[in-house]
Design a protein around this motif. Structure first.
Motif, PDB file in Angstrom:
ATOM      1  N   GLU A   1       1.060  -1.257  -0.058  1.00  0.00           N
ATOM      2  CA  GLU A   1       0.073   0.000   0.029  1.00  0.00           C
ATOM      3  C   GLU A   1       1.057   1.191   0.073  1.00  0.00           C
ATOM      4  OE1 GLU A   1      -3.773   2.014   2.336  1.00  0.00           O
ATOM      5  OE2 GLU A   1      -2.652   0.315   3.229  1.00  0.00           O
ATOM      6  N   VAL A   2       0.613   2.265  -0.858  1.00  0.00           N
ATOM      7  CA  VAL A   2       1.257   3.512  -0.718  1.00  0.00           C
ATOM      8  C   VAL A   2       0.789   4.266   0.484  1.00  0.00           C
ATOM      9  CG1 VAL A   2       1.687   5.711  -2.156  1.00  0.00           C
ATOM     10  CG2 VAL A   2       1.042   3.347  -3.349  1.00  0.00           C
ATOM     11  N   TRP A   3       1.627   4.841   1.258  1.00  0.00           N
ATOM     12  CA  TRP A   3       1.689   5.698   2.420  1.00  0.00           C
ATOM     13  C   TRP A   3       2.301   6.977   2.253  1.00  0.00           C
ATOM     14  CZ3 TRP A   3       1.986   3.070   7.881  1.00  0.00           C
ATOM     15  CH2 TRP A   3       1.027   1.891   8.159  1.00  0.00           C
TER      16      TRP A   3
ATOM     17  N   LEU B   1      -2.381   0.676  -4.070  1.00  0.00           N
ATOM     18  CA  LEU B   1      -1.400  -0.495  -4.289  1.00  0.00           C
ATOM     19  C   LEU B   1      -0.255  -0.094  -5.237  1.00  0.00           C
ATOM     20  CD1 LEU B   1      -3.332  -4.002  -4.231  1.00  0.00           C
ATOM     21  CD2 LEU B   1      -1.791  -3.201  -2.587  1.00  0.00           C
ATOM     22  N   GLY B   2       1.000  -0.480  -4.859  1.00  0.00           N
ATOM     23  CA  GLY B   2       1.764   0.327  -5.984  1.00  0.00           C
ATOM     24  C   GLY B   2       3.361  -0.185  -5.508  1.00  0.00           C
ATOM     25  N   PHE B   3       4.257   0.277  -5.956  1.00  0.00           N
ATOM     26  CA  PHE B   3       5.709  -0.094  -5.704  1.00  0.00           C
ATOM     27  C   PHE B   3       6.481   1.245  -6.214  1.00  0.00           C
ATOM     28  CE2 PHE B   3       4.621  -1.974  -9.810  1.00  0.00           C
ATOM     29  CZ  PHE B   3       5.668  -1.524 -10.601  1.00  0.00           C
TER      30      PHE B   3
ATOM     31  N   LEU C   1      -0.691   0.469  -8.968  1.00  0.00           N
ATOM     32  CA  LEU C   1      -1.694  -0.556  -9.771  1.00  0.00           C
ATOM     33  C   LEU C   1      -3.186  -0.435  -9.568  1.00  0.00           C
ATOM     34  CD1 LEU C   1       0.855  -3.185  -8.269  1.00  0.00           C
ATOM     35  CD2 LEU C   1       0.706  -2.547 -10.781  1.00  0.00           C
ATOM     36  N   GLY C   2      -3.465   0.203  -8.461  1.00  0.00           N
ATOM     37  CA  GLY C   2      -4.970   0.097  -8.381  1.00  0.00           C
ATOM     38  C   GLY C   2      -5.394   0.355  -6.925  1.00  0.00           C
TER      39      GLY C   2
END
Length: 582
Positions: A406-408, A447-449, A458-459
């Motif tokens: 998760e992106v924080w 969600l991501g990286f 990602l979504g």
């Protein structure tokens, strides 16, 4: 993970009041904002001096009507009156509440419920609006809120204005979230939050490289939406000009948007995927020949997952008009951080990565795509500015490198929370990490990286489709459905899980001028033919069975005020689709 340049702010400018007074004092005769009609014709332009005087006129009237800290609802279309009203709230010490006008979407009644919710939550003392809305029954239905017609505010009141002593920590406005995944909530954004984000955006769009007299932002995005409001503030922060078009101009005549960019030699203009795709589909070769897009330096693409195909199609279609591939800046942001979280690029930064779809779906691992195996192409959303800290988190701790999480986000432009909703605030803004004690991180729900200094998104976690332990992103399935049959409209699909056993459902609008027949041999495209094509395409590309397919007439999909498809509300249309079903 920072952008190229350190964040620089105007000295002595800590609030929106300071910003406008600074610009009016330093460039009084320079155009500040221009309003265009739906044909692209100029309606009105105000210089910084004229804008500041109208703002003080309006603020003086507000100070006779409301008290500092009261909320003021802004129910105004894109244009000069909105700009006046927004800054007048700051000058009066009020908290602005940008809101969709009753006729902003599909004739008014559709937005009344949302407006009523905003009124109940924000409890405004006044509504700044147009004469038409002030006299309408729709506004009357919102309760006993005092309407003020911005265009009718008398001149000469500016001398009565008294500086309320607004501080950087004071709330500047409430940005109500779009409601794509939940009920809208009012994000509290301080003057400091807004200016920190504006300073970061100035670096993103390379404003220091442009003379303020030549810096221009053209926008059709609704000003009540976070990205539209950010474009307005982003135009004024460096001392440039903001040119505002009605949102319907883009939908009815996409050429008007690019023509305005060409005529005003815009440095910046931003949009989601669908706007760029609409230009590719609708603008003729004759119209392209009339455009000069070479001055366009920054074309931000955000507000929904960015598609590599969208970027390449637009670059190819408008290369002859002078559009440079370097102009595109895919970005990421959300209202809880004002808007901007990432988007800056270095010259050699990758534009996308190709990942092994199976590794991503089954284990959340970032593995390079292999020849002959399913792959997923993910567009880079750029670098993070120096005044933000972005982390990828899984199960409350930083995710190991090479895994999705998760992106924080933490930093100067992150909100303190939601208006009068302490539980929701704690749930969303209460993220903690061991290496940043005492710092609250915003849990974005996305969600991501991170890879090589860039953020990839990602979504939404809430929208994730999980079948047999594999993660599927609805945007990927929706793109497959859109391309499955010519009868399906572009960007008019919602994919989701439903039922106790988590079956996959799809609701899709048909393209315009398409008729669907459920009777064999009937007039139009056969319903069964479209459904079979959708199921076949999803099975081939994602190894998934679509249990239910509902086809709607154009305009049938539930959307937010910013145009995003609402997947949760779309799920409610199963199984019959409601009155808009074929």
């Amino acid at each position: 993970m920072t952008s190229r340049h350190p964040i620089q702010v105007h000295e002595g400018v800590g609030t929106l009041v300071d910003l406008l007074r600074h610009q009016a004092a330093n460039r009084p005769d320079q155009p500040a904002c221009t309003e265009l009609d739906s044909h692209g014709e100029e309606v009105l332009t105000l210089t910084y001096a004229q804008l500041e005087e109208r703002v003080r006129d309006t603020a003086a009237l507000l100070q006779q009507t409301a008290q500092p800290g009261d909320r003021a609802m802004l129910m105004l279309p894109n244009g000069v009156d909105f700009v006046v009203a927004f800054f007048a709230c700051a000058y009066a010490g009020l908290v602005a509440v940008p809101s969709p006008a009753p006729d902003a979407i599909h004739g008014g009644k559709r937005t009344l419920g949302r407006l009523g919710g905003i009124v109940k939550d924000a409890d405004p003392a006044v509504v700044l609006t147009t004469a038409e809305h002030a006299e309408s029954s729709l506004v009357a239905d919102l309760g006993s809120v005092e309407p003020i017609v911005v265009a009718d505010v008398p001149e000469g009141l500016a001398g009565l204005w008294r500086d309320p002593g607004v501080r950087p920590s004071d709330p500047a406005f409430l940005q109500y979230t779009s409601g794509s995944t939940s009920a809208p909530k009012g994000v509290v954004l301080s003057h400091g939050n807004v200016l920190a984000n504006a300073a970061a955006i100035a670096v993103l769009v390379e404003a220091p490289a442009c003379d303020p007299a030549d810096f221009c932002v053209v926008s059709w995005l609704p000003v009540f939406h976070d990205m539209g409001l950010a474009q307005l503030i982003g135009g004024l922060y460096p001392g440039g000009r903001a040119v505002l078009l009605p949102p319907m101009a883009l939908l009815m005549r996409p050429f008007v948007w690019l023509d305005a960019i060409s005529r005003f030699r815009a440095w910046v203009s931003s949009a989601p995927n669908f706007a760029y795709e609409l230009c590719v589909a609708k603008i003729t070769e004759e119209q392209k020949a009339r455009l000069d897009l070479s001055p366009w330096r920054v074309a931000l693409n955000g507000a929904e997952p960015v598609r590599h195909g969208t970027l390449t199609a637009f670059m190819s279609a408008f290369a002859g008009a002078g559009f440079s591939p370097a102009t595109f800046r895919p970005c990421y942001g959300l209202a809880e951080a004002v808007v901007y979280v990432s988007g800056a690029r270095l010259p050699d930064d990758a534009r996308h990565v190709d990942l092994d779809a199976s590794a991503l779906a089954e284990r959340g691992e970032l593995v390079a795509a292999r020849p002959g195996h399913p792959s997923r192409q993910v567009v880079a959303c750029g670098r993070v500015p120096a005044n933000l800290d972005v982390r990828i988190v899984a199960a409350g701790v930083p995710a190991p490198e090479g895994l999705v999480g998760e992106v924080w986000v933490a930093g100067d432009s992150v909100s303190s929370g939601y208006w009068r909703q302490p539980e929701a605030t704690e749930a969303r803004f209460g993220g903690t990490l061991e290496d940043r004690p005492g710092v609250g991180f915003l849990k974005t729900g996305d969600l991501g990286f991170l890879r090589d200094g860039q953020l990839y998104v990602l979504g939404r976690i809430d929208d994730l489709i999980i079948v047999d332990g594999r993660n599927h992103y609805p945007s990927d399935i929706e793109r497959t459905v859109s391309a499955a049959h010519p009868a399906v409209g572009p960007d008019c699909v919602a994919a989701f899980q439903y039922g106790d056993d988590g079956r996959l459902g799809v609701v899709a609008e048909t393209a315009r001028q398409v008729r669907v027949s459920r009777v064999p041999g009937g007039d139009g495209v056969a319903f069964d033919e479209v459904v079979a094509a959708v199921r076949r395409a999803v099975a081939d590309e994602h190894q998934l069975h679509v249990a239910s397919v509902t086809l709607l007439r154009p305009g049938g999909l539930p959307r937010t005020t910013s145009g995003k498809v609402q997947r949760k509300r779309s799920r409610e249309l199963l199984p019959d689709g409601g009155p808009k079903a074929w």
